[in-house]
Structures are given as C-alpha cells and as structure tokens.
Design an enzyme around this catalytic site. Structure first.
Site: not given
Ligand code: S3P
Length: 435
Positions: A24-25, A125, A172, A323, A354
């Site tokens: 996904k990322s 959020r 993050s 996650d 969560r």
């Molecule tokens: C992500 C970073 C994470 C993760 C999210 C995807 C990303 O979030 O929980 O599902 O693609 O950079 P955070 O940066 O808020 O930790």
C-alpha cells in the site's frame, strides 16, 4: 453496520500459496512520484484498493494522466515537477492518511489553492503533526479545530518554502514523507530526525528518481531538486505488502495443520518487525528466494503451525510493525504466557483507536484476556475463546485480524467487514480458498 460477515472455524488450518497484493505505501508513492515526472511510468503489481485509488483520484484532479491497463497495472504520465495544476474542486482523501499527509507536503509549495476533505475516520485524525513543520517551512495551511483536522485548505505562498531541520516527536513515515516532499521545492536542504527510523520507502524511491538524499542515523536530508534532475524511471514493480502478509503469518502459525507459502513479500528492514516478534514467539517462518527488485528486498515466506509463547516489545520496534499490532494481539491470545506491548500510543490515532478497539472487541471473544494500557496492551495467552459478534469500527486491519481470530477459534461474526476494501479487497475470497 452494513455487511456482517460470518467466519467459520478453519478445522484443518489454512494451506496453500498466496500471492500477496502490492504494498500500500509503495503503491501510493509510485503514483505520486511518477506524477511529478514528465515521462510515462509503467507501474506493475499496484494495489487496487480504496486507499490507493484515493491517491489516483487526487493526482488526476491535479492534471496527472493515469491509465489503467488492468486492475494492477497502470501508466502514469505527469507534466513535470512544476506541472501540477489547480484542482477544480475539493480533493477527497477518503479513508487514507497516507494520501492526505503526503499530499499536504507535495501541495504546500505549489502556486495554487487546494482544499481537502475525507471520510469520518480521516476527519477525526490529527493533521497538526504535518501542518506544524510545513508551516515552519513557510507553508500556509489552515484547518478545523485549531489547524489540526480536515477540512484543510493549502494556500499558495509568496516565495519558496525554506529548508529546515526538524526533530519529529513521532516516528511516522507520513510526517517524515510530507516534510521531505515539501523539501524538494525548498530554498535549502531539509533534514528530518525521528526518534526511531520509520519506513523509508519515500527516501529510497526518491533516490531512484534522481533526488539527492542522505541518511545519517535516524536523520534523513533531502536536497532541493531542479526540473532536469528529477528523472522518473520507465517502470516500477511494487512488492507484496508485508502488512497484508501479516494475517497469514499469524494464521499459519496459530492454526494447527496450517502450511502457507506467501509469494513476493516486501521485506524492507524498516517493515519486518513482525518477523522478528513472531520468531521470538517461536514461529516457524522461513524466507526463501530472497532477491532485490526496484531497490526493495523481496522474498517468498513459508509459514507452518507452531507453539508460540508470549513476548514483550515496545517503542523501539513499533515503527517497524505499527500496522501489525492487531494481528500480533491475535497471536498473543494463542501463545503460552503473557504478551506485553508498550510504546504503542500511536495506535490511538489510526483508522480507529486500535488499542481501545482490540481491548473491547477481542474481549467479546476471549473474556478477561486483554488489559488496555495508556500506551499498549497486556494479553494473557492460552485464552479460552468463544464465538461472538464483534465490531470492526470500519477499520480494515481490525476486520482482518478478527477474521483470523475467529477462524483459529470458534468462528466470529464481523460487523462492517467490507472495510477490507481499503487495503485488501480479495481478503475474504483468499481465506475461503485456503480453508
Ligand atoms: C504509512 C505510514 C504509517 C502506517 C500507514 C502507512 C505510510 O503511518 O501506519 O499505514 O505509507 O507512510 P504513520 O506514519 O502515521 O505511522
């Protein structure tokens, strides 16, 4: 409360091979970064799920051409680093924090107005964590509740943004990536320091586009880039998502008789915390056919049922498995002894809170086996688990974790189970096939 799905116990475990869907990322980033180039980029194994389609919708609204060849393959053609155009209407980030936060960084330096909305979860959020450092760079972003929530307006600035050194209070990748993307357009280099290194896909991928990036410990510096220095690759192949593989890593470990082979899983070290924790719990997991594709490490992962025991882990490993906490909590219920999770306060600001959701809903299946703490959970293993109806709170990772829990025990009825479309639309058909 749409879509209550019943998961029956998988009496003989899950067996077979699973093609793990695209990360996904990396799928989000592939469309965003390709959309800043001026040559076509062929993206393969793209995750065709609601979150990444939110990014596609936003990039299209900014004038980027996105053509799907099939669900998982697309050609993205941008108009150059300075070629995004002012959107005609409000941009919708849907449920996707990655879309919204990364795009805030990308749009802050643009010479036009953009306004964002999103769904009910995303609207709750916190966005101040991104807005504040971008404002330090000179960006003008305004939002509801004291500049912390959607809707958000990004207003053009007079001159260029300024390069900054930013010490992030949270590990993050979304915060880090937003600042680095704004830094592409700044008047000087920008450095982000994190308490622990979060997933590094942005820095790895931008380096592949010709951007100068330097890492030192938990700091990373981006150097501003000229139009001519930004070179999109012809192709990007997205590896499988270890966060989607996670459900099978745990299911395969806790359900007697299971034997699974998970194909093409991304094993970037900033993402593999779940492998370390499951190994420490005694899981039988092996990496095979390890290779590198497009700068990312990938492997096939074999998992077989094992007897697990409880473990303790905390803040240091958290960004590497952020996650995966809901599904690791499932593993902990089946382990011998207690599992203690600390330093997990970030889970309170995910698609839902969560920590609260796990404590409340898992408790309906396994009464007395979970204690909620301010920044974590204590899970008592060898839990006695009964069938129950539970809520997913519209959170895809809760829905999939509850499905694994039910399949490994006495079944479960999951409310709002269709939330899996956010990251893994074929999840339920996959588990049916395996059982
Ligand atoms: C992500 C970073 C994470 C993760 C999210 C995807 C990303 O979030 O929980 O599902 O693609 O950079 P955070 O940066 O808020 O930790």
């Amino acid at each position: 409360m749409a879509e209550i799905r019943t998961i029956e116990p998988a009496e003989h475990g899950w067996r077979g091979t699973v093609e793990i869907p695209g990360d996904k990322s990396i799928s989000h980033r592939s469309v965003m970064f390709a959309g800043l180039g001026n040559t076509p980029v062929h993206i393969r194994n793209f995750l065709h799920a609601a979150d990444c389609l939110s990014t596609v919708g936003v990039m299209r609204a900014l004038g980027v051409d996105v053509k799907f060849l099939n669900e998982n393959e697309l050609i993205v053609t941008g108009n150059g680093l300075h070629g995004l155009s002012e959107p005609m209407s409000v941009l919708d980030a849907g449920n996707s924090g990655t879309t919204l936060r990364l795009m805030m960084g990308l749009l802050a330096p643009q010479p036009f107005l953009s306004v964002f909305s999103g769904d009910a979860s995303l609207t709750r959020r916190p966005m101040g964590r991104v807005l504040r450092p971008l404002s330090e760079m000179g960006a003008r972003i305004f939002g509801r509740s004291g500049n912390n929530n959607l809707p958000l307006a990004i207003v053009p600035t007079e001159g260029k943004l300024h390069g900054i050194r930013y010490e992030s209070p949270v590990a993050s990748a979304q915060v880090k990536s937003a600042i680095l993307l704004a830094g592409l357009y700044a008047d000087a280099p920008t450095t982000v320091t994190e308490p622990y290194v979060s997933r590094d896909h942005t820095e790895q991928m931008l380096a592949g586009f010709g951007v100068r990036m330097e890492r030192s410990g938990t700091s990373v510096t981006v150097f501003p880039v000229e139009e001519s220095g930004y070179r999109a690759p012809d192709e990007i192949t997205v590896p499988g998502d270890i966060s989607s593989a996670a459900y099978f890593l745990v299911a395969g470990s806790i359900m007697k008789g299971s034997r699974l082979l998970l194909k093409n899983v991304g094993v970037n070290p900033t993402r593999t915390g779940i492998l370390d924790v499951l190994a420490e719990m005694g899981a039988h997991i092996t990496l095979q056919n390890e290779r590198t594709s497009g700068g990312e490490r990938i492997a096939d992962i074999a998992v077989a049922a094992a007897s697990l025991h409880g473990v303790s882990f905390g803040a240091e490993i958290m960004p590497r498995l952020i996650d995966e906490i809901p599904v690791l909590a499932v593993a902990a219920l089946f382990a011998e002894g207690d599992t203690v999770i600390t330093g997990a306060g970030e889970l309170r600001v995910k698609e839902t809170d969560r920590l609260r959701a796990i404590a409340t809903e898992f408790q309906k299946l396994a009464p007395g086996s979970i204690e909620e703490r301010e920044d974590g959970l204590v899970i008592h293993g060898n839990a006695k688990i009964a069938r129950a109806q539970v809520k997913s709170y519209g959170d895809h990772r809760m829905a999939m974790s509850l499905a694994v829990l039910g399949a490994a025990a006495d079944g479960v009825l999951i409310e709002e189970s269709d939330s899996v479309h956010i990251s893994y639309p074929t999840f339920f058909s996959e588990i049916e096939r395996l059982s």
